[in-house]
Motif scaffolding. Structure first.
Motif, PDB file in Angstrom:
ATOM      1  N   LEU A  30       0.820  -1.215   0.000  1.00 49.68           N
ATOM      2  CA  LEU A  30       0.000   0.000   0.000  1.00 49.68           C
ATOM      3  C   LEU A  30       0.850   1.261   0.000  1.00 49.68           C
ATOM      4  O   LEU A  30       0.548   2.242  -0.682  1.00 49.68           O
ATOM      5  N   THR A  31       1.947   1.243   0.740  1.00 48.11           N
ATOM      6  CA  THR A  31       2.845   2.406   0.773  1.00 48.11           C
ATOM      7  C   THR A  31       3.464   2.647  -0.590  1.00 48.11           C
ATOM      8  O   THR A  31       3.561   3.795  -1.066  1.00 48.11           O
ATOM      9  N   GLU A  32       3.882   1.585  -1.257  1.00 50.39           N
ATOM     10  CA  GLU A  32       4.451   1.733  -2.597  1.00 50.39           C
ATOM     11  C   GLU A  32       3.418   2.272  -3.583  1.00 50.39           C
ATOM     12  O   GLU A  32       3.720   3.097  -4.453  1.00 50.39           O
ATOM     13  N   LEU A  33       2.146   1.821  -3.449  1.00 47.95           N
ATOM     14  CA  LEU A  33       1.090   2.292  -4.343  1.00 47.95           C
ATOM     15  C   LEU A  33       0.808   3.785  -4.155  1.00 47.95           C
ATOM     16  O   LEU A  33       0.648   4.540  -5.118  1.00 47.95           O
ATOM     17  N   LEU A  34       0.785   4.269  -2.912  1.00 51.54           N
ATOM     18  CA  LEU A  34       0.560   5.689  -2.642  1.00 51.54           C
ATOM     19  C   LEU A  34       1.685   6.553  -3.178  1.00 51.54           C
ATOM     20  O   LEU A  34       1.470   7.636  -3.726  1.00 51.54           O
ATOM     21  N   ALA A  35       2.927   6.069  -3.021  1.00 54.00           N
ATOM     22  CA  ALA A  35       4.073   6.822  -3.533  1.00 54.00           C
ATOM     23  C   ALA A  35       4.011   6.932  -5.058  1.00 54.00           C
ATOM     24  O   ALA A  35       4.293   7.994  -5.636  1.00 54.00           O
ATOM     25  N   ALA A  36       3.622   5.848  -5.714  1.00 55.68           N
ATOM     26  CA  ALA A  36       3.518   5.887  -7.171  1.00 55.68           C
ATOM     27  C   ALA A  36       2.413   6.844  -7.624  1.00 55.68           C
ATOM     28  O   ALA A  36       2.557   7.576  -8.615  1.00 55.68           O
ATOM     29  N   THR A  37       1.310   6.881  -6.873  1.00 54.97           N
ATOM     30  CA  THR A  37       0.210   7.793  -7.217  1.00 54.97           C
ATOM     31  C   THR A  37       0.640   9.246  -7.093  1.00 54.97           C
ATOM     32  O   THR A  37       0.321  10.087  -7.940  1.00 54.97           O
TER      33      THR A  37
END
Length: 429
Positions: A30-37
């Motif tokens: 989830l942290t990686e997904l937020l950073a990519a967004t």
């Protein structure tokens, strides 16, 4: 099945360790997904700013100011007379189109960044209507339905107090409540032709307590109706020479006295009597049309001021094409005041009574004032009672307008005697 078997065979400690490991991996994903967004959003904003040309930013003050929104500073509040006499109250078709488009589209309701003025703004000289018109749907619908089903005819005259009475072209009167509900249909229906023997209703008046209705017909007859029961109380056929229409009827403060004017220009006083249960009417000609045809009349009503010394006098104002006459029809007929009226053939004389409250050193005094007009001239005279019980008629003011007066209505007003005496609140059309 294999997963269920392994879960059953595993110890609670092993299950807790496995669950913690699964939650840790989910959190990292989830942290990686937020950073990519966030990275994608920054990249998109940079691309938009690079493609959009630079413009001067709009600066708005935190408060709504007169400068930003072009709000005019009103130093002198316009009077009703100045509003009605303006010559520039004409809306250009382009302005009307802009206002229509502004209501229909939210994009055109924005402000111009250069002039800081709203798109489609009306000219400052346009004040708008000073009257409010309300369409009485209930009364209109019932008038149409009764005309179609019962043949009552079209409206010809109207009188309004606590009820609304509308006379028709076929001699009937429709009485409506204030709620616009039909209360009475007064008159006889004969084969769908109405009471045609008396002709159309040409004049109506309701007395002060809305208990009696006096009707004048085109063929000269007069009828009195009881508005509580809907019965015809009096049928007067010999009050004046036959063949002349009744053009105006009025009750006075005395419930047993009424006035009417016929098409010959004569004015009559009717005295209603009742002895031993028999109703009768005595008629006397107060003003003959041979001296000048009376166009309008107005009786003074003093019911709101029971202790006023003028209550013992019954005052009536008459207007012909050439003069105004003020009469007292109390115990004896007396002419109190006359004044010439001048005007073109395209204007009619107008009359109206109202009360003025005058502040004097001794206190407030309430006196009636008669306003009469013709063409573009309006005059005001005050009627008061002297200490020796004599009537005093004083000229207050003469107003010359820039337009011809077609209708006159004056409301009650305050007046300070220490200043120039000038009645206020006159509504002229």
């Amino acid at each position: 099945r294999g997963l269920r078997a392994r879960i059953k065979m595993a110890s609670p400690l092993q299950l807790s360790v496995a669950l913690d490991e699964s939650l840790r991996r989910s959190t990292e994903n989830l942290t990686e997904l937020l950073a990519a967004t966030e990275t994608l959003e920054k990249s998109a904003l940079e691309n938009i700013e690079a493609e959009t040309p630079e413009e001067d930013p709009l600066e708005f003050s935190p408060e709504l100011g007169d400068i930003e929104f072009d709000l005019p500073i009103v130093e002198d509040v316009p009077t009703l007379e100045s509003i009605l006499s303006e010559e520039s109250d004409v809306i250009d078709s382009a302005d009307v189109q802009l206002v229509t488009e502004q209501r229909g589209s939210s994009k055109q309701a924005s402000f111009d960044s250069r002039s800081n003025r709203p798109v489609g703004r009306l000219p400052r000289s346009v004040h708008g209507s000073v009257l409010k018109t309300v369409y009485m749907k209930g009364v209109s619908k019932q008038m149409t339905e009764t005309a179609q089903r019962l043949g009552t005819g079209l409206p010809t005259s109207m009188s309004v107090r606590m009820v609304i009475a509308i006379g028709t072209s076929r001699g009937l009167v429709l009485v409506f409540e204030q709620s616009q509900a039909l209360k009475w249909v007064l008159g006889e229906l004969r084969d769908g032709q109405g009471s045609s023997q008396y002709g159309a209703i040409s004049a109506l008046d309701i007395n002060q307590d809305s208990s009696r209705l006096l009707c004048g017909h085109a063929k000269g007859q007069l009828l009195m109706w009881d508005l509580d029961t809907g019965r015809c109380l009096r049928t007067i056929t010999d009050a004046h020479p036959p063949g002349y229409a009744v053009i105006q009827v009025q009750f006075t403060d005395d419930p047993t006295v009424a006035l009417f004017c016929d098409s010959m220009g004569s004015v009559y006083v009717m005295q209603f009597k009742r002895k031993l249960g028999i109703r009768s009417t005595e008629t006397k000609c107060m003003f003959s049309g041979s001296h000048g045809e009376v166009c309008t009349m107005a009786s003074l009503h003093m019911t709101l001021f029971e202790k006023h010394p003028l209550n013992q006098h019954s005052l009536v104002a008459l207007a012909t094409f050439s003069k105004v006459v003020l009469l007292s029809i109390g115990s004896r007929l007396e002419v109190l005041f006359t004044h010439p009226l001048k005007g073109g053939t395209d204007t009619l004389p107008l009359l109206d009574w109202f009360f003025v409250i005058i502040q004097t050193d001794e206190g407030r005094v309430v006196d009636p004032v008669l306003a009469f007009a013709r063409s573009n001239v309006v005059m005001f005279i005050q009627i008061s009672m002297a200490p020796d019980k004599q009537l005093v008629i004083s000229h207050l003011k003469t107003v010359t307008l820039q337009y011809k007066v077609a209708a006159l209505k004056v409301r009650h007003c305050w007046q300070d005697c220490r200043e120039q005496c000038a009645p206020a609140g006159a509504l002229v059309c």
